[in-house]
Design a protein around this motif. Structure first.
Motif: not given
Length: 189
Positions: A37-39, A61-62, A186-187
């Protein structure tokens, strides 16, 4: 003692099978390519939000939106890119919008659009991008979205890149309307 290497301190490849691992001992944190999980980014200013530095091993990528809105009526749009930058053409996508009284569909060659069309609409939802063909860096995307008015939308499409994907962008058609509320993240895996 077959499969064990003495003196090197390691275990030979193939010596440990899943049958030999106790239940629940393999966790996502121990995997080299787990969900990341991005920031989260507050979408409260600017005309685009970029997520860069996506690793080359990523295959899905979600992109998630929570209460996102803009100051104009241009539709939000997702675009992808590689080391050469964000690509703004060559997409084959379709999007559909359904309200309480009507529905409409259209296509786009500039990205995966979110049908909204009003500055007062607050959007939530997600677009999932999946790598279809690593040889051609081709990505398929599908998404579903809703707004604070009785409206839902879907998009679907495909885009090949000239190199390995390493970035995604959310902006608006034309790229001039500004984000004024919400959170985007984004995940990837």
């Amino acid at each position: 003692m077959s499969g064990i290497i003495f003196g090197g301190g390691g275990i030979a490849d193939g010596a440990v099978t899943t049958a030999k691992i106790a239940d629940a001992n393999v966790t996502p944190a121990k995997l080299s390519q787990s969900l990341t999980l991005a920031t989260a980014v507050n979408s409260t200013s600017g005309s685009s939000i970029d997520f860069t530095g996506i690793p080359s091993w990523v295959e899905r990528i979600t992109i998630s939106l929570s209460n996102v809105s803009t100051n104009g009526t241009s539709q939000p749009i997702f675009q992808i890119g590689d080391s050469g930058g964000i690509e703004t053409t060559g997409y084959v996508t379709t999007y559909t919008n359904i309200t309480a009284t009507a529905s409409a569909s259209a296509s786009s060659t500039t990205g995966w659009q979110i049908p909204s069309g009003s500055a007062v609409r607050v959007i939530q939802g997600a677009l999932t991008l999946t790598l279809v063909n690593p040889a051609t860096n081709t990505w398929v995307g599908t998404g579903s979205f809703s707004t604070d008015t009785p409206q839902v939308g879907w998009n679907c499409g495909i885009k090949p890149l000239s190199a390995t994907l390493d970035r995604v962008r959310i902006t608006t058609v034309g790229g001039t309307d500004l984000f004024d509320a919400g959170v985007i993240n984004i995940l990837y895996e």
